[in-house]
Design an enzyme around this catalytic site. Structure first.
Site, PDB file in Angstrom:
ATOM      1  N   ILE A 227       0.749  -1.348  -0.178  1.00  0.00           N
ATOM      2  CA  ILE A 227       0.062  -0.003  -0.087  1.00  0.00           C
ATOM      3  C   ILE A 227       0.868   1.424  -0.087  1.00  0.00           C
ATOM      4  O   ILE A 227       0.252   2.329  -0.205  1.00  0.00           O
ATOM      5  CB  ILE A 227      -0.987  -0.004   1.152  1.00  0.00           C
ATOM      6  N   ASP A 228       2.044   1.016   0.388  1.00  0.00           N
ATOM      7  CA  ASP A 228       2.963   2.391   0.571  1.00  0.00           C
ATOM      8  C   ASP A 228       3.310   2.839  -0.696  1.00  0.00           C
ATOM      9  O   ASP A 228       3.671   4.060  -0.850  1.00  0.00           O
ATOM     10  CB  ASP A 228       4.304   1.904   1.309  1.00  0.00           C
ATOM     11  N   GLU A 360       3.107   8.639   8.229  1.00  0.00           N
ATOM     12  CA  GLU A 360       3.785   7.924   9.093  1.00  0.00           C
ATOM     13  C   GLU A 360       5.357   7.891   9.319  1.00  0.00           C
ATOM     14  O   GLU A 360       5.938   7.993  10.159  1.00  0.00           O
ATOM     15  CB  GLU A 360       3.293   6.299   8.825  1.00  0.00           C
TER      16      GLU A 360
END
Ligand code: FBP
Length: 698
Positions: A227-228, A360
């Protein structure tokens, strides 16, 4: 006494409405399972062949050349449809095969469709072929834990999110023993090929497995998952081969939907700043996509912060004839000031609320923190390498870890050379809050990565923001602007003259639609003094109620709500883009296997274009490997892609920053992307970053 109108519970539970309401199978699930993704033109024939594309070139790392000699010369391969072929080709293509597939690393929406595509192609070529799933990630390979993937099992998960079909894990096959066990598993199953669906570290694993297993005749193919969004591949000349890993679009859409709901809530309730930490271990691709999807008021992009240069510091140093290295890159404190600036400016136009998106991995781009991460990773790795016990087992509590660091500080310089942990490091480290110290000392994952998801980055940053806002408030610099019409109405209703009192209270009375109270007024005492001095109230009199009301409204109360968007997005159902992308990746994997490839990563070129232009390819993994610091030493890994500051997507976000901050008297400029819709039309059907970045290649 029972109510005679309440039906008997047993009968009620048999009611069709109750049965439907409590069933695990709902409409969404039925529609998803029945959906058949379209297939690329390359799969329109009975067979596929591979065409080597020598025009793509890579700069090859010398360690990669040394460690991966048998797959380093692989070329990019285009998958092409074909019909007329000789008997040998057909025999090889349609040979009965045994293939194993593993999910590795964090889940990403679409993984099940990779399996579905592979399964369909494998069975179409030969119905007697077998697909195995390794259970619980690479541990399944090492421990020979497999399940046969039957049609029934595969059908159950078509177009559904998660990696639930065979689960996943993060184990790295990084020792001779684990490699030997993996080879043993492949031999005992009689595997022809293994498929590793994973991120940068897992594709690194795939390359090493491919190299090792050439001798056993086992092909290994990787699939770019995360997903990054940090697996993006270009060749040395900049030609795009893989513009996005799968799962990114679905996760970003999931996050964007939730964050846009917060934008709506914030601008309705007008009392909170919502602080949204968004996953992405290092790169800020997800945050960038969320910014484009939602137009949140402030979105930090880590890569942008690393690029920051403090010109005033440089000028001061130049004047003093020195060099100020701290002027390059942003400090945590400076970043908190930048956030405060946005908050204060919005408050000045009456908007003491908003939405802030924090990637993040932002700490990776803050010099001072990155230095701690690298030093502590090295200290932990050194300890683990020289002792037989794990650092975190020996020093279980924070106090024990800090004591070990103190000892290192004392030993600094004893053995000559540069100490890894000196007195300055120790002092700086002792200055930071305990929860942050614990976060920085947290256990690294099996690949040696710092686990950003375990650190409360938002708490750290917002602590600094809050402290600075308090200072600004005390100095009278953080105020909520009061709408001029409202001020005049409140005073008129209270039978006071706004034209007389306004100039005494506000520094911009008559000049702007939002009135800002003078900096000298920061308490009831200073307000009273101001009114007395202006002759509005006699000495010792109370502040009139309407003025008090305005004063209270102008004094900001900074309230936040913190949210973390990560695991929810990873577990969401895939968008149609990801369903189609991953199903075709599965078909690509089979084409690579059937045509004898190994050490390749399946990919789809031209994802940003219309589906009819998607081109399945095999990308050689070995030439993409670079040396990176892991567990205190340099290791070969697949290079991660971070946000390019000259990319169109970033430049667009940068250009719209002011507009989305909306620190003006107009409305906010939020965008509502809506939920992931599997059926029906959706205005955008692929990542916006992808669409925008492709403009540069037009
Ligand atoms: P992958 O690179 O394996 O796809 O995982 C990415 C990620 O979701 C990051 O965004 C996040 O930092 C990390 O996994 C969380 O890891 P864990 O699942 O171990 O908490």
């Amino acid at each position: 006494m029972p109510n005679p109108k309440t039906p008997n519970l047993d009968a009620l539970l048999q009611h069709p409405e109750v049965k439907q309401a409590t069933s695990n199978i709902n409409m969404e699930l039925r529609e998803r399972r029945a959906f058949v993704p379209p297939t690329c033109d390359a799969f329109s024939g009975r067979y596929t062949r591979l065409e080597e594309c020598a025009a793509y070139r890579f700069e090859i790392d010398k360690d990669a050349r040394r460690q991966l000699p048998d797959i380093i010369h692989n070329q990019v391969q285009a998958v092409k449809a074909c019909e007329a072929v000789d008997d040998d080709f057909i025999a090889e293509y349609e040979r009965r095969r045994k293939v194993g597939v593993v999910f590795s690393g964090g889940p990403a929406p679409g993984g099940h469709n990779v399996i579905a595509g592979l399964f369909d192609a494998l069975k179409k070529a030969n119905p007697d072929s077998t697909l195995y799933g390794f259970w619980l990630g690479p541990d399944g390979i090492i421990e020979n834990e497999v399940v046969e993937l039957t049609a029934e099992r595969v059908d159950e998960y078509r177009n559904l999110g998660g990696f639930t079909m065979i689960k996943t894990g993060r184990t790295k096959i990084d020792t001779a023993e684990k490699m030997a066990l993996s080879r043993e598993t492949c031999k005992s199953l009689g595997l022809d090929a293994m498929v590793v669906v994973g991120g940068d570290d897992s594709n690194t694993n795939a390359a090493f497995l491919a190299q090792e297993m050439i001798a056993d005749g086992v092909q290994v193919i990787g699939v770019p998952k995360t997903i990054d969004g940090d697996i993006q591949v270009r060749d040395a000349a900049g030609a795009v081969l893989c513009s996005m890993s799968f799962g990114f679009h679905s996760a970003a859409r999931g996050f964007a939907q939730n964050i846009s709901n917060l934008c709506t809530d914030a601008s309705s309730d007008v009392k909170y700043w919502h602080i949204c930490k968004v996953m992405g271990r290092v790169a800020s691709h997800l945050a960038l996509e969320v910014a484009l999807q939602t137009h949140a008021n402030i979105t930090l992009i880590g890569e942008d912060l690393a690029d920051y240069v403090d010109k005033s510091r440089i000028a001061a140093a130049e004047k003093a004839g020195t060099i100020d290295y701290t002027a390059y890159g942003m400090t945590l404190r400076h970043l908190s000031r930048v956030i405060c600036d946005g908050i204060v400016r919005r408050a000045a136009v009456g908007k003491n609320y908003g939405v802030l998106v924090i990637p993040e991995g932002v700490l990776e781009f803050i010099n001072e923190i990155q230095m701690f991460i690298i030093k502590l990773s090295t200290i932990i790795a050194d300890y683990n390498n020289t002792h037989d016990v794990d650092f975190h087992k020996t020093f279980a509590s924070l106090e024990e870890k800090l004591e070990y660091l103190r000892r290192l500080k004392q030993q600094a310089g004893e053995n000559g050379g540069l100490p890894i942990w000196n007195a300055r490091d120790n002092d700086l480290f002792n200055d930071i809050p305990e929860f942050f110290q614990e976060g920085l000392l947290t256990e690294r994952d099996s690949h040696g990565n710092f686990q950003f998801s375990l650190v409360q980055t938002d708490k750290i940053l917002m602590g600094l923001v809050k402290d600075y806002l308090d200072i600004l408030k005390e100095k009278g610099l953080y105020k909520v602007g009061i709408e001029k019409d409202y001020f005049e109405k409140v005073l008129t209703v209270g039978e006071l003259d706004p034209a007389r009192i306004g100039p005494a209270l506000f520094k911009n009375y008559g000049q702007a639609p939002y009135l800002l109270m003078k900096e000298s007024i920061f308490s009831i005492k200073t307000l009273t003094q101001t009114l007395e001095k202006a002759g509005i109230i006699p000495a010792g009199a109370d502040v009139p109620a309407p003025v008090m009301k305005i004063y209270n409204k102008s004094m900001p109360n900074f309230k936040i709500q913190r949210h973390f968007y990560g695991y929810d997005g990873r577990g969401s159902h895939p968008t149609r883009f990801d369903c189609n992308y991953t199903y075709n990746l599965g078909l690509t994997v089979f084409s690579l296997i059937a045509n004898g490839a190994t050490g390749q990563m399946a990919a789809i070129k031209s994802l940003e274009k219309d589906f009819s232009r998607w081109e399945p390819v095999g990308i050689p993994i070995a030439p993409l490997m670079r040396l990176e610091e892991r567990k205190g030493k340099l290791s070969l890994v697949l290079e991660k892609s971070v946000v390019e500051l000259d990319s169109v997507a970033f430049q667009v976000v940068k250009a719209f920053r002011e507009q989305w901050l909306a620190a003006d008297p107009g409305g906010d400029n939020y965008r509502r992307p809506g939920p992931i819709r599997f059926t029906g039309n959706s205005e955008e059907n692929r990542p916006l970053t992808l669409v925008l970045n492709a403009l540069a290649d037009e």
